[in-house]
Design a protein around this motif. Sequence first.
Motif, mmCIF file in Angstrom:
data_model
loop_
_atom_site.group_PDB
_atom_site.id
_atom_site.type_symbol
_atom_site.label_atom_id
_atom_site.label_comp_id
_atom_site.label_asym_id
_atom_site.label_seq_id
_atom_site.Cartn_x
_atom_site.Cartn_y
_atom_site.Cartn_z
ATOM 1 N N ASP A 53 78.959 6.627 -0.890
ATOM 2 C CA ASP A 53 79.079 7.665 0.135
ATOM 3 C C ASP A 53 80.492 8.241 0.247
ATOM 4 O O ASP A 53 80.649 9.465 0.373
ATOM 5 C CB ASP A 53 78.620 7.119 1.492
ATOM 6 C CG ASP A 53 77.106 6.969 1.554
ATOM 7 O OD1 ASP A 53 76.409 7.644 0.774
ATOM 8 O OD2 ASP A 53 76.619 6.179 2.384
ATOM 9 N N PRO A 54 81.549 7.408 0.225
ATOM 10 C CA PRO A 54 82.905 7.985 0.306
ATOM 11 C C PRO A 54 83.197 8.963 -0.836
ATOM 12 O O PRO A 54 83.919 9.945 -0.639
ATOM 13 C CB PRO A 54 83.815 6.755 0.239
ATOM 14 C CG PRO A 54 82.990 5.648 0.803
ATOM 15 C CD PRO A 54 81.595 5.930 0.320
ATOM 16 N N ARG B 108 80.917 10.860 -2.342
ATOM 17 C CA ARG B 108 80.183 12.083 -1.997
ATOM 18 C C ARG B 108 80.948 12.869 -0.936
ATOM 19 O O ARG B 108 81.102 14.101 -1.041
ATOM 20 C CB ARG B 108 78.787 11.717 -1.485
ATOM 21 C CG ARG B 108 78.014 12.886 -0.902
ATOM 22 C CD ARG B 108 76.643 12.447 -0.415
ATOM 23 N NE ARG B 108 76.708 11.329 0.511
ATOM 24 C CZ ARG B 108 77.044 11.449 1.791
ATOM 25 N NH1 ARG B 108 77.356 12.639 2.304
ATOM 26 N NH2 ARG B 108 77.065 10.393 2.583
ATOM 27 N N GLU B 109 81.461 12.183 0.067
ATOM 28 C CA GLU B 109 82.209 12.852 1.131
ATOM 29 C C GLU B 109 83.506 13.457 0.596
ATOM 30 O O GLU B 109 83.906 14.559 1.001
ATOM 31 C CB GLU B 109 82.518 11.847 2.247
ATOM 32 C CG GLU B 109 81.280 11.330 2.964
ATOM 33 C CD GLU B 109 81.570 10.098 3.804
ATOM 34 O OE1 GLU B 109 82.765 9.730 3.920
ATOM 35 O OE2 GLU B 109 80.618 9.500 4.340
ATOM 36 N N GLU C 114 82.835 16.649 -1.343
ATOM 37 C CA GLU C 114 82.566 17.744 -0.417
ATOM 38 C C GLU C 114 83.876 18.220 0.229
ATOM 39 O O GLU C 114 84.132 19.423 0.348
ATOM 40 C CB GLU C 114 81.588 17.277 0.659
ATOM 41 C CG GLU C 114 81.378 18.256 1.805
ATOM 42 C CD GLU C 114 80.715 19.557 1.373
ATOM 43 O OE1 GLU C 114 80.746 20.521 2.151
ATOM 44 O OE2 GLU C 114 80.169 19.604 0.249
ATOM 45 N N ALA C 115 84.729 17.273 0.634
ATOM 46 C CA ALA C 115 86.008 17.631 1.257
ATOM 47 C C ALA C 115 86.904 18.395 0.294
ATOM 48 O O ALA C 115 87.609 19.330 0.682
ATOM 49 C CB ALA C 115 86.716 16.369 1.749
ATOM 50 N N GLN D 105 71.468 11.566 3.082
ATOM 51 C CA GLN D 105 72.890 11.357 2.809
ATOM 52 C C GLN D 105 73.307 12.024 1.496
ATOM 53 O O GLN D 105 74.354 12.678 1.412
ATOM 54 C CB GLN D 105 73.198 9.862 2.750
ATOM 55 C CG GLN D 105 73.031 9.151 4.084
ATOM 56 C CD GLN D 105 73.096 7.646 3.950
ATOM 57 O OE1 GLN D 105 72.914 7.098 2.859
ATOM 58 N NE2 GLN D 105 73.329 6.963 5.065
ATOM 59 N N ALA E 207 73.764 15.849 1.458
ATOM 60 C CA ALA E 207 74.752 16.409 2.388
ATOM 61 C C ALA E 207 75.669 17.448 1.744
ATOM 62 O O ALA E 207 75.922 18.499 2.341
ATOM 63 C CB ALA E 207 75.571 15.280 3.016
ATOM 64 N N PRO E 208 76.192 17.224 0.531
ATOM 65 C CA PRO E 208 77.105 18.230 -0.041
ATOM 66 C C PRO E 208 76.441 19.576 -0.296
ATOM 67 O O PRO E 208 77.125 20.598 -0.324
ATOM 68 C CB PRO E 208 77.562 17.581 -1.360
ATOM 69 C CG PRO E 208 77.354 16.118 -1.174
ATOM 70 C CD PRO E 208 76.122 16.017 -0.311
#
Length: 620
Positions: free
Chosen positions: A432-433, A435-436, A439-440, A534, A537-538
């Motif tokens: 998950d980090p 993926r986040e 996106e960031a 989850q 999300a992106p």
Amino acid sequence: MWHDNETTVDYLNFGVVADACASLLKRTNGEPISIGVSGGWGAGKSSLVKMIAARLNDAAEPGKNTYVVVTFNPWLYQDFEGARSALLQLVGDEVLLRAAKDEKLLAKAKRLMQRINLLRLAQMGGEAAATIITGVPVGVVGRAISKVGGLFSSADAEEFEGDTGKEGIESDKVSTLLRPAEPVSLPSEIQAFRDALEELLEELKITLVVFVDDLDRCLPKTAISTLESIRLLLFLKRSAFVIAADNEFIRGAVRVHFEGTGITSDIATNYFDKLIQVPLHVPRLGVNEAKAYLALLLLERANADGDFDDDKFEQAMKAVPERLQRSWRGDAVTTDFLQSLVGVDDAKLVALMDLAEGLAPLLTQSSAVNANPRLMKRFLNTVFLRSALAEPQGIALDIPALAKWHLIERCDETLANALAAMVTSASDGRVDPLREAEEAARTAGNLPEPFKEDSFTREWLQLQPSLGEVDLRPLLHLSRDTATRDFGADNMTTEGRALRDALMVATNANGPLTQAIQAAGPTQAEMAMTRAWQLKAPRRTWRQGEDVIPLVEPCKVFPELGAKAGSLLYQAPLNKVGPGIIPSLFAQAWARPIIIQWIESPKLDRRAKNAIQQAEKRGR
């Protein structure tokens, strides 16, 4: 696989530099010259030297001048024979070969070889050197080499032959064996050797060009010995030296050689500079050159695999250097240019060109690679090797994904280890980090831990494909040691995974999706719904009905999942929510209370508020 050998095939636009160096050698008109080709390990020095040699071979003028290129690699002789002796022998053998057709010149060449043998014996030191310098055969070694070296007359040599096995000989016999011109003067012999070689080169009408390569692979002792031997041959007419070595390495070797003498850095630099008349630096690759190099390597591989025909590959090998030669005026190696090499309709080759474009800036700015041609070649070798290992193990991974993961392994081992640890603890290998963070990086947001805020990390995160939605266990299986393959338990069943994947690609309600939800059962459906939400999300725009399919459809089959779906929806970024998702959500009993609360938020877009109010009116 790409071999790590020097080549005359120019992928780096070195041809311009090779032309300039060859032209410089030709314009000397027989005057001696020494050129130093400097560059780091793997920068392409050997290939540049080979290109220069190829140009000289084409410049012969029969009867006036022929370039005789001799390549000397001191690294090959290390621990077997002194580099100085080996270089002298190599030069002597070449001259002897060239003189073989002329009896007079052959006799001179043989005398030159005798002088070389004498100098080689003197280098041995001990009994050999003492015998040669004094003219007195000292010890068993001295007596043995005296006859071979020609220090005695033939008659005396026969008499001496019977004594070679003795520990010593009587002093009165020594006086009868020695030639009248007794001791040998090494300075005189060295000068005589130089004069003889210079005379032979002139009579043979040849220019001797000695390429010294791989000097920076040698131990300091061998490197210094080679440089010392070069002094014997330097600055003779019709001679040229091209010495390929990393300047930093030479300075280090000089410091080791003169350790304890208090030698300064300036003196260490001057030592090499005194041997070199013309310093030539191998051009450092920038992003443009790195992009071109990677593209040509990938096209070479595609050509070998039959995916890129010979004619197009030949055109690409011509077009890329021409483009690089014009880069100073803004003709960069762009996406459009790379795609024009392969044709925009070939998706596979276009993907490879996109990969070259994405990797080039990262491999250039990374201190672990620094656009080094050898390291870039090894990088691609590793990627394609892993691809070859993947297929027999039933692992489906494309080259861009393998390259992206290997890039972080090669250039930021700390981050790679952190991500590997997360993969081992994730139930399905998705992080998950990561993926986040991807996106960031796309939205200029703040990167989560363990990602560093630097340009390399941000560019790597934006490199395609995204890995945050990918099961990274296959990548680690191919690339890491067995310790990192102890992946966490995956509680999802085969039906659960199938539903997760179906929810990730679904754009509307349909029969097969409903059947997959039913087959999974409520427990697995909840896991699949959560994970798909989850992972998507992106790509979620919050403006289309398909964005909420992973929540809506499982709850239709299993209403008890509404609480979990509601907790996921509750985290929605209200400033992004558009009116398109409101109708399908408002129709769900579990979602309606959450949506009604949204209308009070100042972050919600007015059009979304209007859509909620209209949905409420229709529901009354």
